[in-house]
Design a protein around this motif. Structure first.
Motif, PDB file in Angstrom:
ATOM      1  N   THR A  92      -1.254  -2.467  -7.967  1.00 14.92           N
ATOM      2  CA  THR A  92      -1.481  -1.671  -9.186  1.00 14.92           C
ATOM      3  C   THR A  92      -2.877  -1.066  -9.211  1.00 14.92           C
ATOM      4  O   THR A  92      -3.252  -0.412 -10.178  1.00 14.92           O
ATOM      5  CB  THR A  92      -1.296  -2.554 -10.433  1.00 14.92           C
ATOM      6  OG1 THR A  92      -2.204  -3.669 -10.373  1.00 14.92           O
ATOM      7  CG2 THR A  92       0.143  -3.085 -10.511  1.00 14.92           C
ATOM      8  N   GLU A  93      -3.635  -1.258  -8.141  1.00 14.29           N
ATOM      9  CA  GLU A  93      -5.010  -0.749  -8.082  1.00 14.29           C
ATOM     10  C   GLU A  93      -5.049   0.591  -7.356  1.00 14.29           C
ATOM     11  O   GLU A  93      -4.511   0.741  -6.257  1.00 14.29           O
ATOM     12  CB  GLU A  93      -5.903  -1.759  -7.350  1.00 14.29           C
ATOM     13  CG  GLU A  93      -7.336  -1.290  -7.175  1.00 14.29           C
ATOM     14  CD  GLU A  93      -8.160  -2.239  -6.311  1.00 14.29           C
ATOM     15  OE1 GLU A  93      -9.303  -1.896  -5.982  1.00 14.29           O
ATOM     16  OE2 GLU A  93      -7.627  -3.320  -5.963  1.00 14.29           O
ATOM     17  N   ALA A  94      -5.685   1.590  -7.977  1.00 15.64           N
ATOM     18  CA  ALA A  94      -5.790   2.922  -7.384  1.00 15.64           C
ATOM     19  C   ALA A  94      -7.058   3.029  -6.543  1.00 15.64           C
ATOM     20  O   ALA A  94      -8.108   2.494  -6.898  1.00 15.64           O
ATOM     21  CB  ALA A  94      -5.794   3.987  -8.476  1.00 15.64           C
ATOM     22  N   LEU A  95      -6.937   3.727  -5.420  1.00 16.10           N
ATOM     23  CA  LEU A  95      -8.077   3.926  -4.529  1.00 16.10           C
ATOM     24  C   LEU A  95      -8.106   5.382  -4.090  1.00 16.10           C
ATOM     25  O   LEU A  95      -7.088   5.945  -3.699  1.00 16.10           O
ATOM     26  CB  LEU A  95      -7.944   3.019  -3.296  1.00 16.10           C
ATOM     27  CG  LEU A  95      -8.976   3.203  -2.172  1.00 16.10           C
ATOM     28  CD1 LEU A  95     -10.368   2.822  -2.655  1.00 16.10           C
ATOM     29  CD2 LEU A  95      -8.596   2.374  -0.956  1.00 16.10           C
ATOM     30  N   VAL A 105       0.839  -1.197   0.000  1.00 18.91           N
ATOM     31  CA  VAL A 105       0.000   0.000   0.000  1.00 18.91           C
ATOM     32  C   VAL A 105       0.879   1.254   0.000  1.00 18.91           C
ATOM     33  O   VAL A 105       1.793   1.381   0.804  1.00 18.91           O
ATOM     34  CB  VAL A 105      -0.927   0.027   1.237  1.00 18.91           C
ATOM     35  CG1 VAL A 105      -1.802   1.280   1.219  1.00 18.91           C
ATOM     36  CG2 VAL A 105      -1.787  -1.231   1.280  1.00 18.91           C
ATOM     37  N   THR A 106       0.578   2.178  -0.923  1.00 18.60           N
ATOM     38  CA  THR A 106       1.311   3.438  -1.021  1.00 18.60           C
ATOM     39  C   THR A 106       0.339   4.595  -0.893  1.00 18.60           C
ATOM     40  O   THR A 106      -0.681   4.649  -1.580  1.00 18.60           O
ATOM     41  CB  THR A 106       2.048   3.551  -2.374  1.00 18.60           C
ATOM     42  OG1 THR A 106       2.954   2.459  -2.519  1.00 18.60           O
ATOM     43  CG2 THR A 106       2.822   4.868  -2.441  1.00 18.60           C
ATOM     44  N   LEU A 107       0.660   5.534   0.005  1.00 24.93           N
ATOM     45  CA  LEU A 107      -0.158   6.733   0.198  1.00 24.93           C
ATOM     46  C   LEU A 107       0.611   7.925  -0.367  1.00 24.93           C
ATOM     47  O   LEU A 107       1.753   8.163   0.028  1.00 24.93           O
ATOM     48  CB  LEU A 107      -0.436   6.976   1.680  1.00 24.93           C
ATOM     49  CG  LEU A 107      -1.433   6.054   2.403  1.00 24.93           C
ATOM     50  CD1 LEU A 107      -0.814   4.669   2.634  1.00 24.93           C
ATOM     51  CD2 LEU A 107      -1.827   6.647   3.744  1.00 24.93           C
ATOM     52  N   ASP A 108      -0.006   8.659  -1.294  1.00 27.27           N
ATOM     53  CA  ASP A 108       0.625   9.806  -1.928  1.00 27.27           C
ATOM     54  C   ASP A 108      -0.066  11.073  -1.459  1.00 27.27           C
ATOM     55  O   ASP A 108      -1.202  11.353  -1.842  1.00 27.27           O
ATOM     56  CB  ASP A 108       0.534   9.682  -3.454  1.00 27.27           C
ATOM     57  CG  ASP A 108       1.367  10.743  -4.175  1.00 27.27           C
ATOM     58  OD1 ASP A 108       1.612  11.808  -3.579  1.00 27.27           O
ATOM     59  OD2 ASP A 108       1.767  10.504  -5.327  1.00 27.27           O
ATOM     60  N   ARG A 109       0.627  11.861  -0.638  1.00 25.19           N
ATOM     61  CA  ARG A 109       0.043  13.067  -0.052  1.00 25.19           C
ATOM     62  C   ARG A 109      -0.141  14.178  -1.081  1.00 25.19           C
ATOM     63  O   ARG A 109      -0.955  15.079  -0.898  1.00 25.19           O
ATOM     64  CB  ARG A 109       0.949  13.547   1.086  1.00 25.19           C
ATOM     65  CG  ARG A 109       0.479  14.792   1.829  1.00 25.19           C
ATOM     66  CD  ARG A 109      -0.792  14.531   2.603  1.00 25.19           C
ATOM     67  NE  ARG A 109      -1.061  15.534   3.611  1.00 25.19           N
ATOM     68  CZ  ARG A 109      -1.316  16.822   3.389  1.00 25.19           C
ATOM     69  NH1 ARG A 109      -1.333  17.281   2.168  1.00 25.19           N
ATOM     70  NH2 ARG A 109      -1.545  17.648   4.398  1.00 25.19           N
ATOM     71  N   GLN A 110       0.610  14.148  -2.179  1.00 30.70           N
ATOM     72  CA  GLN A 110       0.491  15.185  -3.191  1.00 30.70           C
ATOM     73  C   GLN A 110      -0.780  15.026  -4.016  1.00 30.70           C
ATOM     74  O   GLN A 110      -1.417  16.005  -4.387  1.00 30.70           O
ATOM     75  CB  GLN A 110       1.717  15.189  -4.101  1.00 30.70           C
ATOM     76  CG  GLN A 110       2.992  15.671  -3.396  1.00 30.70           C
ATOM     77  CD  GLN A 110       4.158  15.747  -4.347  1.00 30.70           C
ATOM     78  OE1 GLN A 110       4.445  14.817  -5.098  1.00 30.70           O
ATOM     79  NE2 GLN A 110       4.870  16.864  -4.322  1.00 30.70           N
TER      80      GLN A 110
END
Length: 224
Positions: free
Chosen positions: A146-149, A133-138
């Motif tokens: 590979t799934e976007a949420l 899981v990757t969280l992008d603050r920008q």
């Protein structure tokens, strides 16, 4: 993201500085005097301190000395209404890294903070990875493999806050103050509702879980 501690007895200055720092993606903590600032520093992770000189209980000179004694590598930025050369010299002799005189441009302050963090090689990335899981603050996007949420803003901010310091316990009051703000008219049950929604959304994820610390609050626990 790095946590910036702002120590100033002027509540309006603290609010302004923290607002611009948060808008720039930083996490902030506040203290109204030097003693409170030192206590906060000793009790939670802090990456940089913005401190005023003229504070009650413990002034900025003493705070600077104590912080430098506790951590020789902690970036320090003095923010004060005084601008005499001898005070700048004294500040640098005590260990401050930079000096900004009030009134100041908040944008200049954020630039100086970033420069200090870069000098000390403290990362300012706005991405947090928890296994798959990757969280992008920008972009406020979450990638699960590979799934976007996309989450509602406050749910994202709450998860990002907890994920920034895995294992650290946050009370409901702290989370309300840091995410919804001091003027939020609701109550602390808002946190419970958002935590429940996050748990439901990530129930199938084994990389982390949001744990309840009975009588205190919540913390994010990374699964080994």
């Amino acid at each position: 993201m790095p946590t910036i501690l702002v120590a100033d007895d002027d509540a309006n200055i603290r609010e302004l500085v923290c607002l611009f720092l948060r808008n720039d993606g930083f996490t902030t903590a506040e203290a109204a005097d030097g003693k409170e600032a030192l206590s906060i520093y000793l009790s939670q992770p802090v990456d940089l301190v913005v401190l005023d000189i003229m504070m009650p209980v413990m002034d900025g000179w003493t705070l600077c000395k104590e912080l430098r004694r506790a951590s020789p590598d902690l970036p320090l930025l003095m923010l004060t209404a005084r601008g005499e050369t001898w005070e700048k010299v004294k500040g640098f002799e005590l260990g401050t890294d930079d000096y900004l005189t009030k009134p100041f441009d908040p944008l200049e302050l954020t630039v100086r903070v970033r420069a200090l963090l870069k000098r000390y090689k403290i990362g300012t990335t706005q991405m947090i990875r928890l296994g798959s899981v990757t969280l992008d603050r920008q972009t406020y996007k979450i990638m699960i493999g590979t799934e976007a949420l996309t989450l509602p803003l406050k749910e994202f901010e709450l998860l990002y806050k907890l994920a920034g310091t895995p294992g650290q316990v946050y009370t409901r009051g702290q989370l309300i103050e840091q995410i919804w703000g001091l003027d939020y008219p609701g109550d602390e049950r808002t946190i419970d509702v958002h935590i429940k929604r996050l748990r439901e959304r990530f129930a199938h994820i084994t990389d982390f879980q949001i744990g309840t610390v009975r009588g205190l609050g919540y913390r994010l626990e990374v699964t080994e």
